[in-house]
Design an enzyme around this catalytic site. Structure first.
Site, PDB file in Angstrom:
ATOM      1  N   HIS A 105       1.730  40.866 -14.650  1.00 23.13           N
ATOM      2  CA  HIS A 105       1.050  42.161 -14.617  1.00 23.13           C
ATOM      3  C   HIS A 105       0.002  42.252 -13.512  1.00 23.13           C
ATOM      4  O   HIS A 105      -0.461  43.340 -13.181  1.00 23.13           O
ATOM      5  CB  HIS A 105       0.433  42.494 -15.990  1.00 23.13           C
ATOM      6  CG  HIS A 105      -0.806  41.729 -16.322  1.00 23.13           C
ATOM      7  ND1 HIS A 105      -0.806  40.570 -17.063  1.00 23.13           N
ATOM      8  CD2 HIS A 105      -2.101  41.972 -16.034  1.00 23.13           C
ATOM      9  CE1 HIS A 105      -2.039  40.134 -17.220  1.00 23.13           C
ATOM     10  NE2 HIS A 105      -2.846  40.968 -16.599  1.00 23.13           N
ATOM     11  N   ASP A 135       5.104  36.955 -18.840  1.00 23.33           N
ATOM     12  CA  ASP A 135       3.990  37.422 -18.009  1.00 23.33           C
ATOM     13  C   ASP A 135       3.609  36.390 -16.950  1.00 23.33           C
ATOM     14  O   ASP A 135       2.433  36.196 -16.647  1.00 23.33           O
ATOM     15  CB  ASP A 135       2.769  37.778 -18.860  1.00 23.33           C
ATOM     16  CG  ASP A 135       1.770  38.647 -18.097  1.00 23.33           C
ATOM     17  OD1 ASP A 135       2.208  39.408 -17.221  1.00 23.33           O
ATOM     18  OD2 ASP A 135       0.550  38.539 -18.361  1.00 23.33           O
ATOM     19  N   GLY A 209      -9.738  40.806 -14.599  1.00 23.65           N
ATOM     20  CA  GLY A 209      -9.839  40.087 -13.333  1.00 23.65           C
ATOM     21  C   GLY A 209      -9.600  38.606 -13.516  1.00 23.65           C
ATOM     22  O   GLY A 209      -9.322  37.887 -12.563  1.00 23.65           O
ATOM     23  N   ASN A 210      -9.717  38.117 -14.759  1.00 23.37           N
ATOM     24  CA  ASN A 210      -9.418  36.724 -15.066  1.00 23.37           C
ATOM     25  C   ASN A 210      -7.916  36.459 -15.149  1.00 23.37           C
ATOM     26  O   ASN A 210      -7.492  35.311 -15.214  1.00 23.37           O
ATOM     27  CB  ASN A 210     -10.038  36.301 -16.400  1.00 23.37           C
ATOM     28  CG  ASN A 210     -11.413  35.705 -16.255  1.00 23.37           C
ATOM     29  OD1 ASN A 210     -12.380  36.248 -16.755  1.00 23.37           O
ATOM     30  ND2 ASN A 210     -11.503  34.578 -15.568  1.00 23.37           N
ATOM     31  N   SER A 211      -7.116  37.499 -15.205  1.00 20.06           N
ATOM     32  CA  SER A 211      -5.676  37.326 -15.325  1.00 20.06           C
ATOM     33  C   SER A 211      -5.144  36.397 -14.251  1.00 20.06           C
ATOM     34  O   SER A 211      -5.398  36.603 -13.063  1.00 20.06           O
ATOM     35  CB  SER A 211      -4.956  38.676 -15.190  1.00 20.06           C
ATOM     36  OG  SER A 211      -4.946  39.355 -16.399  1.00 20.06           O
ATOM     37  N   LEU A 265      21.414  41.825 -24.915  1.00 23.23           N
ATOM     38  CA  LEU A 265      22.225  42.695 -25.748  1.00 23.23           C
ATOM     39  C   LEU A 265      22.029  44.156 -25.363  1.00 23.23           C
ATOM     40  O   LEU A 265      22.976  44.946 -25.362  1.00 23.23           O
ATOM     41  CB  LEU A 265      21.861  42.483 -27.224  1.00 23.23           C
ATOM     42  CG  LEU A 265      22.667  43.216 -28.279  1.00 23.23           C
ATOM     43  CD1 LEU A 265      24.143  42.830 -28.202  1.00 23.23           C
ATOM     44  CD2 LEU A 265      22.117  42.905 -29.672  1.00 23.23           C
ATOM     45  N   GLY A 266      20.788  44.526 -25.052  1.00 22.76           N
ATOM     46  CA  GLY A 266      20.506  45.885 -24.583  1.00 22.76           C
ATOM     47  C   GLY A 266      20.056  46.856 -25.637  1.00 22.76           C
ATOM     48  O   GLY A 266      20.247  48.076 -25.493  1.00 22.76           O
ATOM     49  N   VAL A 267      19.424  46.343 -26.712  1.00 22.81           N
ATOM     50  CA  VAL A 267      18.961  47.220 -27.783  1.00 22.81           C
ATOM     51  C   VAL A 267      17.463  47.075 -27.993  1.00 22.81           C
ATOM     52  O   VAL A 267      16.879  46.035 -27.705  1.00 22.81           O
ATOM     53  CB  VAL A 267      19.692  46.927 -29.124  1.00 22.81           C
ATOM     54  CG1 VAL A 267      21.154  47.261 -29.022  1.00 22.81           C
ATOM     55  CG2 VAL A 267      19.492  45.466 -29.538  1.00 22.81           C
TER      56      VAL A 267
END
Length: 365
Positions: A105, A135, A209-211, A265-267
């Protein structure tokens, strides 16, 4: 521990507007984890607190990441302009070749990346790969004599163990805070469709900002990558980090392949609890998995699955929770076929689904 999306704030901030999950105006609390009882100095170095040694060991490899993207807007006179959007995060140098570990992110959507080191050097960065499911992202810089972080073993972390969080909260470079490991193997529900698993919980003060910054042990070894917090308005001292063992394995795949391949699977599913009379009338268990939505041309769509279908079994294995079906899917390979048992009022039927590779930045299973 089940944390709902409204309680989670990803830790990217910057001037202008957000790239991903950004919190502005986060209130600061008067209390601090530093008030906790301090552990003794490191044996053999009685004149130096362990916090100073660990900080000195780790801070050189923790970097500031500035990102910029552009949004096209149209003004009153129909003139087209590109407006820059900026953000700040952190990262950790994990290899002398210039691989920087950070959060997805932090860099998602970034068109320009600037990586700044504690020694004053700055480098342009390039995204090698991103993995929204954990992430994790890897950025590449070209430089010599880069300070590489020492890695710890996150599988050995214990509750109550002291740790330091290093990063650049609110753009304040090279900040360090003290706390403990509050829990391990925590799962958080970022939103209705995104769940991140097996995180470290800590009360070390972590702010926007710590991410992508480092969570380190008393020896200055990186044991986690900071990723998310519970806002102070919802709770105090509840922050999360990705275990370094998981982050490094994902980073290895991103460096090698530029992506992490997962069966799909796409659900998008919802867990529903039926009343006893309705469950009995429909011959269903009380707890069921309902297809809330699905992606067009996904494996599920191709197999004829529709919204409001109830998935009861996968290859004759009963499933009634999202965690259970995710576990089954993870054990498969891309290209594998599964037989799904479906209830679509008023009938039961089976359909075969061939799993495909999960595209980047899609939700669901």
């Amino acid at each position: 521990m089940k944390i709902r999306g409204r309680d989670i704030v990803f830790l990217l901030t910057g001037a202008g507007i957000a790239l991903g999950y950004i919190l502005y105006g986060l209130p600061r609390t008067e209390s601090s984890p530093v008030n906790a009882a301090m552990p003794p100095a490191v044996p053999g170095f009685p004149e130096v607190e362990w916090t100073e040694r660990a900080t000195a060991e780790a801070q050189r490899s923790v970097v500031n990441i500035s990102v910029r993207s552009y949004v096209t807007v149209e003004d009153f006179f129909f003139n087209i302009r590109k407006i820059p959007k900026e953000g700040l995060g952190s990262g950790v140098i994990i290899d002398e070749k210039g691989y920087v570990l950070t959060n997805n992110h932090v860099v998602k959507g970034a068109e320009e990346i600037l990586v700044s080191l504690l020694d004053g050097r700055s480098f342009s960065g390039k995204i090698l790969g991103r993995d929204p499911d954990t992430d994790v992202a890897v950025v590449k810089i070209d430089g010599k004599d880069l300070p590489v972080a020492k890695m710890g073993d996150s599988s050995r972390l214990k509750k109550g163990q002291f740790v330091l969080a290093l990063g650049n909260p609110f753009g304040l470079e090279s900040t360090v805070t003290l706390g403990i490991i509050s829990g391990v193997q925590r799962d958080i529900q970022v939103d209705e469709n995104t769940r991140i698993e097996n995180l470290i919980q800590t009360d070390a003060a972590i702010n926007p900002g710590n991410s992508g910054g480092a969570l380190v042990d008393s020896q200055g070894n990186v044991v986690g990558i900071n990723t998310a917090i519970i806002p102070p308005t919802r709770g105090q001292g509840i922050s999360f980090a990705i275990p370094i063992n998981i982050a490094l394995e994902i980073a290895r795949l991103l460096i090698q392949d530029g992506k992490v391949s997962r069966p799909w699977l796409g659900v998008i599913l919802e867990e529903v609890t039926l009343s006893e009379p309705i469950a009995a009338k429909l011959s269903l268990p009380r707890r069921v998995l309902v297809v809330d939505d699905l992606y067009q041309n996904s494996p599920a769509d191709t197999a004829g699955i529709q919204p409001n279908d109830v998935i009861l079994e996968i290859s004759h294995k009963k499933v009634n929770s999202v965690d259970e079906i995710k576990k089954v899917i993870r054990q498969q390979k891309i290209g594998d076929s599964l037989v799904l048992t479906i209830f679509r009022y008023p009938d039961f039927f089976s359909t075969r689904v061939r799993l495909r590779e999960k595209p980047l930045d899609v939700y669901g299973i």
